[in-house]
Enzyme design. Sequence first.
Site, PDB file in Angstrom:
ATOM      1  N   SER A 190       0.832  -1.201   0.000  1.00 24.03           N
ATOM      2  CA  SER A 190       0.000   0.000   0.000  1.00 24.03           C
ATOM      3  C   SER A 190       0.872   1.258   0.000  1.00 24.03           C
ATOM      4  O   SER A 190       1.679   1.433  -0.907  1.00 24.03           O
ATOM      5  CB  SER A 190      -0.958  -0.040   1.199  1.00 24.03           C
ATOM      6  OG  SER A 190      -1.981   0.917   1.053  1.00 24.03           O
ATOM      7  N   ASP A 286      -8.164  -2.975  -7.390  1.00 27.56           N
ATOM      8  CA  ASP A 286      -7.659  -2.766  -6.033  1.00 27.56           C
ATOM      9  C   ASP A 286      -8.789  -2.283  -5.116  1.00 27.56           C
ATOM     10  O   ASP A 286      -9.372  -1.216  -5.324  1.00 27.56           O
ATOM     11  CB  ASP A 286      -6.525  -1.735  -6.072  1.00 27.56           C
ATOM     12  CG  ASP A 286      -5.835  -1.574  -4.739  1.00 27.56           C
ATOM     13  OD1 ASP A 286      -6.464  -1.021  -3.817  1.00 27.56           O
ATOM     14  OD2 ASP A 286      -4.665  -1.982  -4.609  1.00 27.56           O
ATOM     15  N   HIS A 353      -6.448  -6.092  -1.759  1.00 22.38           N
ATOM     16  CA  HIS A 353      -5.456  -5.037  -1.565  1.00 22.38           C
ATOM     17  C   HIS A 353      -4.352  -5.599  -0.677  1.00 22.38           C
ATOM     18  O   HIS A 353      -4.611  -6.010   0.450  1.00 22.38           O
ATOM     19  CB  HIS A 353      -6.101  -3.824  -0.901  1.00 22.38           C
ATOM     20  CG  HIS A 353      -5.171  -2.679  -0.655  1.00 22.38           C
ATOM     21  ND1 HIS A 353      -4.629  -1.929  -1.684  1.00 22.38           N
ATOM     22  CD2 HIS A 353      -4.678  -2.147   0.497  1.00 22.38           C
ATOM     23  CE1 HIS A 353      -3.852  -0.972  -1.171  1.00 22.38           C
ATOM     24  NE2 HIS A 353      -3.868  -1.090   0.143  1.00 22.38           N
TER      25      HIS A 353
END
Length: 409
Positions: A190, A286, A353
């Site tokens: 991330s 995502d 994600h």
Amino acid sequence: MATSSKLRSPVLPRRRLAEPFLLLLLLLLLAAVARPTAAADVVELTLLAGAQEKGAVCLDGSPPGYHLQRGFGSGEHSWLVFLEGGAWCNSIESCSRRKMGVYGSSKFMKAAEFNGILSNDQQLNSDFYNWNKVAIRYCDGASFSGDAEAQDKDGSTLHFRGLRIWEAVVDELMGKGLATAKQAILSGCSAGGLAALLHCNDFHARFPKEVSAKCLPDAGFFLDVEDLSGERHMWSVFNGTVHLQNVREVLSKDCLTKKDPTECFFPAELVKSITAPTLILNSAYDSWQIRNALAPDGSFPGQSWSSCKTDIRNCSSTQIQVFNGFRNKFVDDVEIVKDKKDWGLFIDSCFTHCQTPFNISWSSQASPVLGSKTVAEAVGDWYFERSYEVKEIDCEYPCNPTCSSQLPT
């Protein structure tokens, strides 16, 4: 192989269950489908030495931290450095709130569990299980890249020192054996995946040419897209972060001569200046970006998108078409990677994600498969150059049957 603590024995008639041969057969079957889940490795927190003197501090001025698990055997001189994610803070108010928690102060940090690519379970993580593994905690709010300070409303100082944290922690690790690495990977998830892109060239340049030093950003390829209301939400977030925290030093000088620093902070621009071998690992759907960049709260009327953005299986065909537009933009932005030698792509179509730090998505029966490879197999084949190239882009949702509802979102 996936495991489950809820796996139950088949119900068999008592007479047959008593037969030794069938009982043995049943036990062998259960052993084949269920290997006991290895306990996650708990790795203690190490605080950076001399943090205040180096100006390498978290938002609240506390020292940053990392978790180091030593390698062994054939992995003694191999290193994996993993940068933690956790979004950004782009205003005095948001950074002030952030400093009161784990993403802004080491006062709240504790020992961490190592799973997925950080696991030392050989069956789960066959390529990297015995490497030296480091998880660097994220406490600056600008993907380890800012260098400034500001006054909080209470009169205290907000320290935007992500770049100094990166430099000081990596310098400390170099003294603990990273400098003599024969193999090295910089990864992150991330906001940590974005940080891996931002610092990829610097990481690669720290080693002699004969050292295989590569970068693996996971779920760090953020798009500059319009949300459902037509606003550029991610641009706004990044713009505030870049200017508040003085994010310039890590950006491409060539990009800065032509474009706004905020644009240079997006991966579509970053990849143009990265010279180190890099594998872009991401979902084209995502889940974090769909929820926070494409369909953030307030960008749609009422609850019209609430159920859909929570779970893609709840979306209408019209909503899926909007998601496909996001996917198409994603595919366009990573197009440049296809022609980069030694680079890789693993762009699946699962609603997820971050896939490297979780056992289930990294290597299990529920791991996404592209080109007949799980995430772990693709990363290993790319890093060790076991196949000609790993450049896989999935088809449109819901074409991939290996996308599981069990994946982290």
